[in-house]
Write an enzyme that holds these catalytic residues in place. Structure first.
Site, PDB file in Angstrom:
ATOM      1  N   ASN A  43       0.843  -1.202   0.000  1.00 17.47           N
ATOM      2  CA  ASN A  43       0.000   0.000   0.000  1.00 17.47           C
ATOM      3  C   ASN A  43       0.877   1.251   0.000  1.00 17.47           C
ATOM      4  OD1 ASN A  43       0.641  -0.817   2.696  1.00 17.47           O
ATOM      5  ND2 ASN A  43      -0.981   0.477   3.527  1.00 17.47           N
ATOM      6  N   ILE A  44       0.442   2.212  -0.783  1.00 20.50           N
ATOM      7  CA  ILE A  44       1.187   3.464  -0.949  1.00 20.50           C
ATOM      8  C   ILE A  44       0.221   4.599  -0.656  1.00 20.50           C
ATOM      9  CG2 ILE A  44       2.579   4.883  -2.527  1.00 20.50           C
ATOM     10  CD1 ILE A  44       3.793   2.091  -2.078  1.00 20.50           C
ATOM     11  N   GLU A  45       0.423   5.233   0.494  1.00 22.01           N
ATOM     12  CA  GLU A  45      -0.500   6.295   0.913  1.00 22.01           C
ATOM     13  C   GLU A  45      -0.077   7.648   0.333  1.00 22.01           C
ATOM     14  OE1 GLU A  45      -0.875   5.931   5.182  1.00 22.01           O
ATOM     15  OE2 GLU A  45      -2.039   4.078   4.932  1.00 22.01           O
ATOM     16  N   GLU A  56      -2.993  -4.838  -2.548  1.00 16.75           N
ATOM     17  CA  GLU A  56      -3.493  -5.796  -3.542  1.00 16.75           C
ATOM     18  C   GLU A  56      -3.541  -5.148  -4.921  1.00 16.75           C
ATOM     19  OE1 GLU A  56      -4.799  -4.848  -0.693  1.00 16.75           O
ATOM     20  OE2 GLU A  56      -6.054  -6.388   0.235  1.00 16.75           O
TER      21      GLU A  56
END
Ligand code: THU
Length: 127
Positions: A43-45, A56
């Protein structure tokens, strides 16, 4: 049922690469395609929260960007007390490519949950 060990290792490595300074909740995912290739993602915020990409989704983007379309298994690794399940958007994204694929949810305590993509998204939208 146990996840592919190599995929679990790749998902853990991806977890370590997650960029989650806002939620502090890291997600690593790794999948194996029908051709035997593996792809992973985290995940890349973003400071603009709505631009955050799930782990995913990153793995699926990596796969599809290489022209691959079918995966047989995805491992999603988190360090949550109960292994995290894919959000609704990710379920739809997984379903697009491989409704019959195995989904393993694994955490740092060794808890394993196993589903099929289609179990996670019954009566899915399709064109
Ligand atoms: N997240 C994922 O990576 N996958 C999911 O299916 C659910 C949520 C991420 C997004 C955000 O960076 C953090 O987890 C907290 O929501």
């Amino acid at each position: 049922m146990k996840p592919d060990e190599n995929l679990l290792e790749l998902a853990k490595v991806a977890w370590g690469h997650a960029y989650a300074p806002y939620s502090k909740f890291k997600v690593g995912a790794a999948l194996k395609t029908d051709s035997g290739q593996t792809y992973s993602g985290a995940n890349i915020e973003n400071a603009s929260f709505g631009l955050t990409r799930c782990g995913e989704q990153s793995a699926i983007q990596a796969m599809a960007s290489k022209g691959e379309r079918k995966f047989s298994e995805i491992v999603i690794y988190t360090e949550a007390e109960d292994p995290a399940t894919p959000c609704g958007a990710c379920r739809q994204i997984l379903y697009e490519f491989s409704p019959e694929a195995s989904v393993y949810l694994v955490n740092h305590l060794g808890t394993i949950k196993h589903y099929k993509v289609s179990d996670l998204l019954p009566d899915a939208f399709w064109l």
